[in-house]
Scaffold this motif. Structure first.
Motif, PDB file in Angstrom:
ATOM      1  N   THR A  45       0.813  -1.213   0.000  1.00  0.00           N
ATOM      2  CA  THR A  45       0.000   0.000   0.000  1.00  0.00           C
ATOM      3  C   THR A  45       0.849   1.266   0.000  1.00  0.00           C
ATOM      4  OG1 THR A  45      -0.150   0.047   2.426  1.00  0.00           O
ATOM      5  CG2 THR A  45      -1.840  -1.196   1.239  1.00  0.00           C
ATOM      6  N   ASN A  46       2.169   1.118   0.122  1.00  0.00           N
ATOM      7  CA  ASN A  46       3.083   2.262   0.135  1.00  0.00           C
ATOM      8  C   ASN A  46       3.863   2.295  -1.174  1.00  0.00           C
ATOM      9  OD1 ASN A  46       4.903   4.279   0.622  1.00  0.00           O
ATOM     10  ND2 ASN A  46       5.913   3.283   2.361  1.00  0.00           N
ATOM     11  N   THR A  47       3.509   3.219  -2.041  1.00  0.00           N
ATOM     12  CA  THR A  47       4.118   3.283  -3.376  1.00  0.00           C
ATOM     13  C   THR A  47       5.629   3.460  -3.304  1.00  0.00           C
ATOM     14  OG1 THR A  47       2.070   4.249  -4.218  1.00  0.00           O
ATOM     15  CG2 THR A  47       4.012   4.448  -5.612  1.00  0.00           C
ATOM     16  N   GLU A  48       6.110   4.181  -2.286  1.00  0.00           N
ATOM     17  CA  GLU A  48       7.544   4.449  -2.184  1.00  0.00           C
ATOM     18  C   GLU A  48       8.362   3.166  -2.083  1.00  0.00           C
ATOM     19  OE1 GLU A  48       9.279   7.402  -2.339  1.00  0.00           O
ATOM     20  OE2 GLU A  48       7.331   8.090  -3.082  1.00  0.00           O
ATOM     21  N   GLY A  49       7.798   2.136  -1.458  1.00  0.00           N
ATOM     22  CA  GLY A  49       8.537   0.896  -1.263  1.00  0.00           C
ATOM     23  C   GLY A  49       8.873   0.173  -2.556  1.00  0.00           C
ATOM     24  N   PHE A  50       8.161   0.484  -3.626  1.00  0.00           N
ATOM     25  CA  PHE A  50       8.392  -0.208  -4.893  1.00  0.00           C
ATOM     26  C   PHE A  50       9.709   0.199  -5.551  1.00  0.00           C
ATOM     27  CE2 PHE A  50       3.994  -1.083  -4.194  1.00  0.00           C
ATOM     28  CZ  PHE A  50       3.747  -2.294  -4.813  1.00  0.00           C
TER      29      PHE A  50
ATOM     30  N   PHE B 178      -4.664  -5.794  -5.067  1.00  0.00           N
ATOM     31  CA  PHE B 178      -4.320  -5.845  -6.490  1.00  0.00           C
ATOM     32  C   PHE B 178      -4.073  -4.456  -7.064  1.00  0.00           C
ATOM     33  CE2 PHE B 178      -6.626 -10.127  -7.537  1.00  0.00           C
ATOM     34  CZ  PHE B 178      -5.630 -10.799  -6.849  1.00  0.00           C
ATOM     35  N   LYS B 179      -5.029  -3.534  -6.865  1.00  0.00           N
ATOM     36  CA  LYS B 179      -4.888  -2.208  -7.473  1.00  0.00           C
ATOM     37  C   LYS B 179      -3.697  -1.440  -6.909  1.00  0.00           C
ATOM     38  CE  LYS B 179      -7.383   1.905  -8.928  1.00  0.00           C
ATOM     39  NZ  LYS B 179      -6.190   2.758  -8.805  1.00  0.00           N
ATOM     40  N   PRO B 180      -3.543  -1.338  -5.564  1.00  0.00           N
ATOM     41  CA  PRO B 180      -2.353  -0.621  -5.074  1.00  0.00           C
ATOM     42  C   PRO B 180      -1.044  -1.259  -5.516  1.00  0.00           C
ATOM     43  CG  PRO B 180      -3.566  -1.634  -3.246  1.00  0.00           C
ATOM     44  CD  PRO B 180      -4.441  -1.698  -4.446  1.00  0.00           C
ATOM     45  N   THR B 181      -1.037  -2.589  -5.633  1.00  0.00           N
ATOM     46  CA  THR B 181       0.183  -3.259  -6.096  1.00  0.00           C
ATOM     47  C   THR B 181       0.478  -2.900  -7.550  1.00  0.00           C
ATOM     48  OG1 THR B 181      -0.184  -5.121  -4.578  1.00  0.00           O
ATOM     49  CG2 THR B 181       1.299  -5.496  -6.430  1.00  0.00           C
TER      50      THR B 181
ATOM     51  N   ASP C 155       3.550   0.079 -11.544  1.00  0.00           N
ATOM     52  CA  ASP C 155       3.562   1.037 -12.648  1.00  0.00           C
ATOM     53  C   ASP C 155       4.447   2.237 -12.325  1.00  0.00           C
ATOM     54  OD1 ASP C 155       2.721   1.675 -15.229  1.00  0.00           O
ATOM     55  OD2 ASP C 155       1.096   2.941 -14.497  1.00  0.00           O
ATOM     56  N   SER C 156       4.357   2.717 -11.086  1.00  0.00           N
ATOM     57  CA  SER C 156       5.160   3.880 -10.694  1.00  0.00           C
ATOM     58  C   SER C 156       6.647   3.569 -10.690  1.00  0.00           C
ATOM     59  CB  SER C 156       4.735   4.368  -9.301  1.00  0.00           C
ATOM     60  OG  SER C 156       5.140   3.446  -8.297  1.00  0.00           O
ATOM     61  N   ALA C 157       6.994   2.291 -10.500  1.00  0.00           N
ATOM     62  CA  ALA C 157       8.410   1.899 -10.448  1.00  0.00           C
ATOM     63  C   ALA C 157       8.912   1.385 -11.787  1.00  0.00           C
ATOM     64  CB  ALA C 157       8.593   0.833  -9.363  1.00  0.00           C
ATOM     65  N   GLY C 158       8.113   1.507 -12.824  1.00  0.00           N
ATOM     66  CA  GLY C 158       8.548   1.067 -14.149  1.00  0.00           C
ATOM     67  C   GLY C 158       8.574  -0.438 -14.333  1.00  0.00           C
ATOM     68  N   LEU C 159       7.708  -1.161 -13.601  1.00  0.00           N
ATOM     69  CA  LEU C 159       7.701  -2.625 -13.659  1.00  0.00           C
ATOM     70  C   LEU C 159       6.466  -3.163 -14.370  1.00  0.00           C
ATOM     71  CD1 LEU C 159       9.004  -3.454 -10.046  1.00  0.00           C
ATOM     72  CD2 LEU C 159      10.291  -3.399 -12.190  1.00  0.00           C
ATOM     73  N   THR C 160       5.967  -2.410 -15.362  1.00  0.00           N
ATOM     74  CA  THR C 160       4.807  -2.863 -16.126  1.00  0.00           C
ATOM     75  C   THR C 160       5.057  -2.780 -17.634  1.00  0.00           C
ATOM     76  OG1 THR C 160       3.839  -0.636 -16.072  1.00  0.00           O
ATOM     77  CG2 THR C 160       3.189  -2.179 -14.313  1.00  0.00           C
ATOM     78  N   GLY C 161       6.307  -2.842 -18.034  1.00  0.00           N
ATOM     79  CA  GLY C 161       6.675  -2.652 -19.436  1.00  0.00           C
ATOM     80  C   GLY C 161       6.268  -3.797 -20.332  1.00  0.00           C
ATOM     81  N   PRO C 162       6.620  -3.705 -21.617  1.00  0.00           N
ATOM     82  CA  PRO C 162       6.163  -4.683 -22.612  1.00  0.00           C
ATOM     83  C   PRO C 162       6.712  -6.084 -22.426  1.00  0.00           C
ATOM     84  CG  PRO C 162       7.743  -3.142 -23.573  1.00  0.00           C
ATOM     85  CD  PRO C 162       7.400  -2.613 -22.224  1.00  0.00           C
TER      86      PRO C 162
END
Length: 485
Positions: free
Chosen positions: A92-97, A121-124, A129-136
């Motif tokens: 739930t803490n975006t900074e940790g990513f 699911f959504k916060p994860t 996404d904020s950490a750049g871990l949703t790429g192609p």
């Protein structure tokens, strides 16, 4: 497959029960069989504050407990554990990513497995996404439950789709990874014997049973909000219905197979409030004995009053050309008399018995596909009892068994997740559930729940260690059918 290979698996919920019982032992099995690339890593994350050494030690302990004794090897487990790294994370803490992203490089191919509560699911996904871990080159696997109704399922699917297109989303129903479930497809579509008979002209009815002897275990909070219909029927049992009822796909690929399954879900006859009395039975277990040991009732085990069903039996119909008039009886429950998952298919009787005048009785053929605890395919056929027949001909039902353990004694019995994890890494979605499948399943389940709410249906009591409330017996017997216990 031409999909990009994966070099890293990112496992959320790595300290949880599923990871310990299934996921880590499955990865160990793939490692032991040389099916993981040499540089393949598993980055594990959960809330617990652990370092790599502590997590690896807990992983090895889990392997000792859950890997079959004859397959576990201490040295292999130690080498496997070196593939594991651990990062503590509050999803739930975006900074940790950011710290998590420093451990993986998505450009090298990344698979993410969410073994967490759906509320995360959504916060994860937002954090990823904020950490750049949703790429192609990133794939996402989701463990059930995928919502509690159609609306919440769509919310989850929308959150996933915002970062992961459908071709990179892998929704897991682990029943689809079981060997016997896959063998159902082989039985139907790799043999000329059964498929010509696989229709309403020859099949009288189908029964699917998923019976558990356990109670709540440590799932009380989730289970009481879900109940048997949403916990078992919506996913596992409807997937089994689809595999039994689907038309032959054009090819064994993800699109063809899943297209045919969706057609089955959309052909399920809605159950209305006027149908509930003849089509639905719900129950809740009371105290009793399972395996000779006394057990508490559901309310005692839960610690509060509840109207949640721990048992459900349904009479369903697939309204299409192939299955018109063939009832599908579905039954699942906790604290049942025995643990088993099976598909029971009863064929119609021969139209005329030439042996009746000689005193012989015929019985309809039955095909029994046992999924757990033992994997087995059994066909019951009529045979003549040996003798000179001076007092008439005697026929007897005899089994033709294909015990998977015996037929394939040279093959190791694998955990379903081994196949699914390997398919995830290879990018093969055939045995995963597509969004339109999930939503078609929920649409039917929501109609069932709305119907029983409108009709005032409440769970009937049944003793732990039984086969459910007596009304479930009446559900089939009014059609002249007996449950296969």
């Amino acid at each position: 497959m031409t999909a990009d290979k994966i070099s890293t698996l990112l496992l959320f919920g790595a300290t949880g029960d599923l990871a310990h019982r299934m996921l880590l032992p499955s990865l160990y099995g793939l490692h032991a069989d040389g099916l993981l690339p040499e540089n393949f890593r598993v980055v594990c994350t959960a809330r617990s504050e652990l370092d790599d050494g502590q997590f690896r030690a807990s992983a090895v302990d889990a392997l000792k407990q859950y890997v079959p004794h004859n397959f576990y090897d201490p040295r292999t487990a130690l080498v496997f554990s070196r593939r594991l790294t651990y990062v503590a994370l509050d999803a739930t803490n975006t900074e940790g990513f950011k710290a998590l992203a420093s451990k993986v490089d998505p450009k090298d191919g990344l698979a993410i497995f969410l073994s967490t509560a759906p509320s995360l699911f959504k916060p994860t996904i937002d954090g990823l996404d904020s950490a750049g871990l949703t790429g192609p080159r990133v794939r996402l696997a989701l463990e059930k439950p995928l919502g509690s109704d159609l609306s919440s399922s769509r919310e989850i699917n929308d959150a996933v789709a915002a970062a992961f297109p459908e071709q990179r989303t892998f929704r897991i129903d682990h029943y689809l990874g079981k060997e016997t479930v896959q063998n159902l497809l082989a039985l139907r579509f790799a043999n000329s014997t059964f498929e010509p008979l696989w229709n309403s002209a020859h099949i009288d009815h189908v029964q699917i049973t998923v019976a558990e002897t356990v109670g709540l275990e440590d799932r009380g909070g989730y289970y009481d909000s879900a109940g048997a219909l949403r916990d078992m029927v919506q996913n596992h049992m409807l997937q089994l219905v689809a595999l039994v009822a689907m038309e032959p796909p054009a090819d064994f690929d993800a699109t063809s197979v899943r297209d045919e399954k969706v057609k089955v879900f959309r052909s399920l006859r809605p159950i209305r409030s006027d149908d509930v009395a003849d089509h639905v039975v719900t129950g809740q277990y009371g105290s009793g004995a399972v395996g000779g040991e006394p057990v508490k009732g559901y309310v005692e085990e839960l610690g509060k009053e509840s109207a949640t069903e721990t048992f459900v039996a349904l009479k369903a119909h697939v309204d299409n050309w192939r299955w018109a008039g063939v009832p599908f009886y579905l039954r699942t429950g906790k604290r049942m008399a025995d643990r088993k998952t099976e598909i029971y298919i009863q064929f119609k009787c021969v139209p005329h018995s030439i042996f009746a005048a000689r005193g012989a009785r015929t019985q309809p053929n039955k095909l029994i596909i046992s999924i757990q605890p033992e994997e087995n395919i059994r066909l019951l056929v009529m045979a003549k009892t040996p003798g000179l027949d001076r007092e008439g001909i005697r026929l007897r039902e005899v089994p033709l068994d294909v015990g998977m353990a015996n037929a394939f004694a040279d093959a190791r019995r694998r955990i379903a997740y081994e196949r699914l994890l390997l398919d995830l890494m290879d990018g093969d979605p055939t045995l995963f559930v597509r969004r339109d499948e999930v939503e078609a399943q929920w649409q039917w389940i929501d109609q069932v729940r709305a119907a029983w709410t409108e009709s005032g249906l409440t769970p009937k009591p049944y003793g732990a260690g039984s086969w459910g409330p007596s009304a479930a017996i009446a559900l089939t017997e009014r059609d002249g059918v007996h449950w296969h216990d």
